[in-house]
Design a protein around this motif. Structure first.
Motif, PDB file in Angstrom:
ATOM      1  N   GLN A 150       4.735  -3.020 -10.845  1.00  0.00           N
ATOM      2  CA  GLN A 150       3.343  -2.963 -10.411  1.00  0.00           C
ATOM      3  C   GLN A 150       2.441  -2.860 -11.629  1.00  0.00           C
ATOM      4  N   GLY A 151       1.280  -3.464 -11.525  1.00  0.00           N
ATOM      5  CA  GLY A 151       0.320  -3.410 -12.604  1.00  0.00           C
ATOM      6  C   GLY A 151       0.336  -4.632 -13.505  1.00  0.00           C
ATOM      7  N   MET A 152       1.278  -5.547 -13.278  1.00  0.00           N
ATOM      8  CA  MET A 152       1.298  -6.779 -14.078  1.00  0.00           C
ATOM      9  C   MET A 152       0.121  -7.663 -13.683  1.00  0.00           C
ATOM     10  N   ASP A 153      -0.365  -8.440 -14.628  1.00  0.00           N
ATOM     11  CA  ASP A 153      -1.395  -9.420 -14.315  1.00  0.00           C
ATOM     12  C   ASP A 153      -0.805 -10.513 -13.431  1.00  0.00           C
ATOM     13  N   SER A 154      -1.634 -11.075 -12.597  1.00  0.00           N
ATOM     14  CA  SER A 154      -1.218 -12.152 -11.705  1.00  0.00           C
ATOM     15  C   SER A 154      -0.890 -13.409 -12.510  1.00  0.00           C
ATOM     16  N   LYS A 155       0.202 -14.070 -12.141  1.00  0.00           N
ATOM     17  CA  LYS A 155       0.606 -15.333 -12.757  1.00  0.00           C
ATOM     18  C   LYS A 155       1.002 -16.290 -11.641  1.00  0.00           C
ATOM     19  N   LYS A 156       0.587 -17.535 -11.747  1.00  0.00           N
ATOM     20  CA  LYS A 156       0.931 -18.533 -10.736  1.00  0.00           C
ATOM     21  C   LYS A 156       1.987 -19.486 -11.275  1.00  0.00           C
ATOM     22  N   PHE A 157       2.958 -19.800 -10.419  1.00  0.00           N
ATOM     23  CA  PHE A 157       4.036 -20.717 -10.764  1.00  0.00           C
ATOM     24  C   PHE A 157       4.167 -21.777  -9.687  1.00  0.00           C
ATOM     25  N   MET A 158       4.717 -22.927 -10.085  1.00  0.00           N
ATOM     26  CA  MET A 158       5.016 -24.007  -9.144  1.00  0.00           C
ATOM     27  C   MET A 158       6.523 -24.093  -8.990  1.00  0.00           C
ATOM     28  N   LEU A 159       6.983 -24.261  -7.767  1.00  0.00           N
ATOM     29  CA  LEU A 159       8.401 -24.467  -7.516  1.00  0.00           C
ATOM     30  C   LEU A 159       8.766 -25.873  -7.972  1.00  0.00           C
ATOM     31  N   THR A 160       9.780 -25.984  -8.846  1.00  0.00           N
ATOM     32  CA  THR A 160      10.195 -27.291  -9.343  1.00  0.00           C
ATOM     33  C   THR A 160      11.542 -27.729  -8.790  1.00  0.00           C
ATOM     34  N   ASN A 161      12.331 -26.766  -8.322  1.00  0.00           N
ATOM     35  CA  ASN A 161      13.637 -27.083  -7.738  1.00  0.00           C
ATOM     36  C   ASN A 161      14.115 -25.865  -6.958  1.00  0.00           C
ATOM     37  N   ASN A 162      14.940 -26.109  -5.959  1.00  0.00           N
ATOM     38  CA  ASN A 162      15.407 -25.019  -5.116  1.00  0.00           C
ATOM     39  C   ASN A 162      16.644 -25.482  -4.363  1.00  0.00           C
ATOM     40  N   TRP A 163      17.705 -24.693  -4.372  1.00  0.00           N
ATOM     41  CA  TRP A 163      18.863 -24.999  -3.546  1.00  0.00           C
ATOM     42  C   TRP A 163      19.644 -23.730  -3.263  1.00  0.00           C
ATOM     43  N   VAL A 164      20.521 -23.819  -2.287  1.00  0.00           N
ATOM     44  CA  VAL A 164      21.336 -22.682  -1.872  1.00  0.00           C
ATOM     45  C   VAL A 164      22.791 -23.005  -2.186  1.00  0.00           C
ATOM     46  N   THR A 165      23.473 -22.076  -2.848  1.00  0.00           N
ATOM     47  CA  THR A 165      24.878 -22.273  -3.167  1.00  0.00           C
ATOM     48  C   THR A 165      25.720 -22.008  -1.914  1.00  0.00           C
ATOM     49  N   GLU A 166      26.985 -22.357  -1.994  1.00  0.00           N
ATOM     50  CA  GLU A 166      27.899 -22.127  -0.866  1.00  0.00           C
ATOM     51  C   GLU A 166      28.043 -20.651  -0.526  1.00  0.00           C
ATOM     52  N   THR A 167      27.760 -19.767  -1.482  1.00  0.00           N
ATOM     53  CA  THR A 167      27.878 -18.323  -1.239  1.00  0.00           C
ATOM     54  C   THR A 167      26.556 -17.690  -0.818  1.00  0.00           C
ATOM     55  N   GLY A 168      25.536 -18.518  -0.598  1.00  0.00           N
ATOM     56  CA  GLY A 168      24.261 -18.019  -0.104  1.00  0.00           C
ATOM     57  C   GLY A 168      23.266 -17.592  -1.163  1.00  0.00           C
ATOM     58  N   VAL A 169      23.563 -17.831  -2.433  1.00  0.00           N
ATOM     59  CA  VAL A 169      22.628 -17.521  -3.512  1.00  0.00           C
ATOM     60  C   VAL A 169      21.586 -18.637  -3.564  1.00  0.00           C
ATOM     61  N   VAL A 170      20.319 -18.249  -3.564  1.00  0.00           N
ATOM     62  CA  VAL A 170      19.231 -19.212  -3.661  1.00  0.00           C
ATOM     63  C   VAL A 170      18.829 -19.326  -5.133  1.00  0.00           C
ATOM     64  N   ILE A 171      18.928 -20.539  -5.653  1.00  0.00           N
ATOM     65  CA  ILE A 171      18.509 -20.787  -7.039  1.00  0.00           C
ATOM     66  C   ILE A 171      17.171 -21.513  -6.976  1.00  0.00           C
ATOM     67  N   SER A 172      16.153 -20.829  -7.463  1.00  0.00           N
ATOM     68  CA  SER A 172      14.785 -21.381  -7.450  1.00  0.00           C
ATOM     69  C   SER A 172      14.297 -21.507  -8.883  1.00  0.00           C
ATOM     70  N   SER A 173      13.791 -22.672  -9.200  1.00  0.00           N
ATOM     71  CA  SER A 173      13.272 -22.938 -10.533  1.00  0.00           C
ATOM     72  C   SER A 173      11.757 -23.121 -10.457  1.00  0.00           C
ATOM     73  N   TYR A 174      11.064 -22.496 -11.399  1.00  0.00           N
ATOM     74  CA  TYR A 174       9.601 -22.504 -11.404  1.00  0.00           C
ATOM     75  C   TYR A 174       9.084 -22.877 -12.784  1.00  0.00           C
ATOM     76  N   ALA A 175       7.870 -23.427 -12.812  1.00  0.00           N
ATOM     77  CA  ALA A 175       7.133 -23.670 -14.045  1.00  0.00           C
ATOM     78  C   ALA A 175       5.751 -23.047 -13.877  1.00  0.00           C
ATOM     79  N   PRO A 176       5.152 -22.567 -14.962  1.00  0.00           N
ATOM     80  CA  PRO A 176       3.811 -22.007 -14.847  1.00  0.00           C
ATOM     81  C   PRO A 176       2.837 -23.055 -14.319  1.00  0.00           C
ATOM     82  N   GLU A 177       1.972 -22.605 -13.445  1.00  0.00           N
ATOM     83  CA  GLU A 177       0.941 -23.516 -12.919  1.00  0.00           C
ATOM     84  C   GLU A 177      -0.131 -23.677 -13.982  1.00  0.00           C
ATOM     85  N   THR A 178      -0.498 -24.926 -14.236  1.00  0.00           N
ATOM     86  CA  THR A 178      -1.494 -25.172 -15.276  1.00  0.00           C
ATOM     87  C   THR A 178      -2.836 -25.531 -14.694  1.00  0.00           C
TER      88      THR A 178
END
Length: 178
Positions: A150-178
């Motif tokens: 808590q207390g961090m400055d707000s930062k916006k990101f864009m989702l660039t990739n997302n998938w779910v592994t066979e074990t249910g782990v969600v891998i989400s890739s983001y880049a800073p929004e410009t």
């Protein structure tokens, strides 16, 4: 210009510390993802705690599909105010970490950050993160250090990739929004 890539393991409730809880979910998909990130990097950028944990374990490990050889041989930059004896191909960043890391990035270094929650907060504060990969594991721990405090400055990101592994782990890739 180089770049800084962050790879973090988190639970559904945002806990990121001491990720021994990842073991039941680990599979070849996650291993390949992490090896690809490591292989594309010039050096690791780590906080003191992650460095101490990694340097205590990795030098003794056998080569896991190339990962152990790569992580052991590559340079490491470690932010610390307390450590004095660099080992395991490490260079310590002791003062003005934001400025020194920005200089590494300007020198065309491709830096990979594992764990290191406090360091990641500082990198975000200085707008130094180019890619953020969150591996969200399907469990709730209920206590522990959260990835974002808590207390961090707000930062916006864009989702660039997302998938779910066979074990249910969600891998989400983001880049800073410009």
């Amino acid at each position: 210009m180089g770049k800084i890539v962050v790879s973090m393991y988190v639970t559904l409730d945002g806990i990121m510390e001491m990720p021994s809880w990842t073991a039941p979910y680990w599979n070849d998909e996650i291993a390949k993802f992490e090896l690809d990130l490591l292989s594309a990097s010039d050096a690791l950028l780590l906080g003191r705690i992650t460095y101490e944990e990694f340097s205590a374990r990795w030098p003794e490990r056998d080569n896991e599909e190339g990962f152990a050889d790569r992580i052991n041989s590559m340079p490491k930059y470690v932010t610390t105010t307390t450590l004095t004896k660099p080992e395991w191909n490490a260079t310590f960043i002791k003062e003005n970490a934001g400025k020194e890391i920005a200089e590494l990035k300007k020198a065309n270094q491709k830096l990979l950050v594992y764990g290191s929650g406090t360091l990641v907060e500082k990198l975000l504060e200085h707008d130094l993160v180019d890619e953020l990969h969150l591996l969200t594991f399907p469990l709730v721990l209920g206590e522990g250090k959260c990835l974002f405090q808590q207390g961090m400055d707000s930062k916006k990101f864009m989702l660039t990739n997302n998938w779910v592994t066979e074990t249910g782990v969600v891998i989400s890739s983001y880049a800073p929004e410009t």
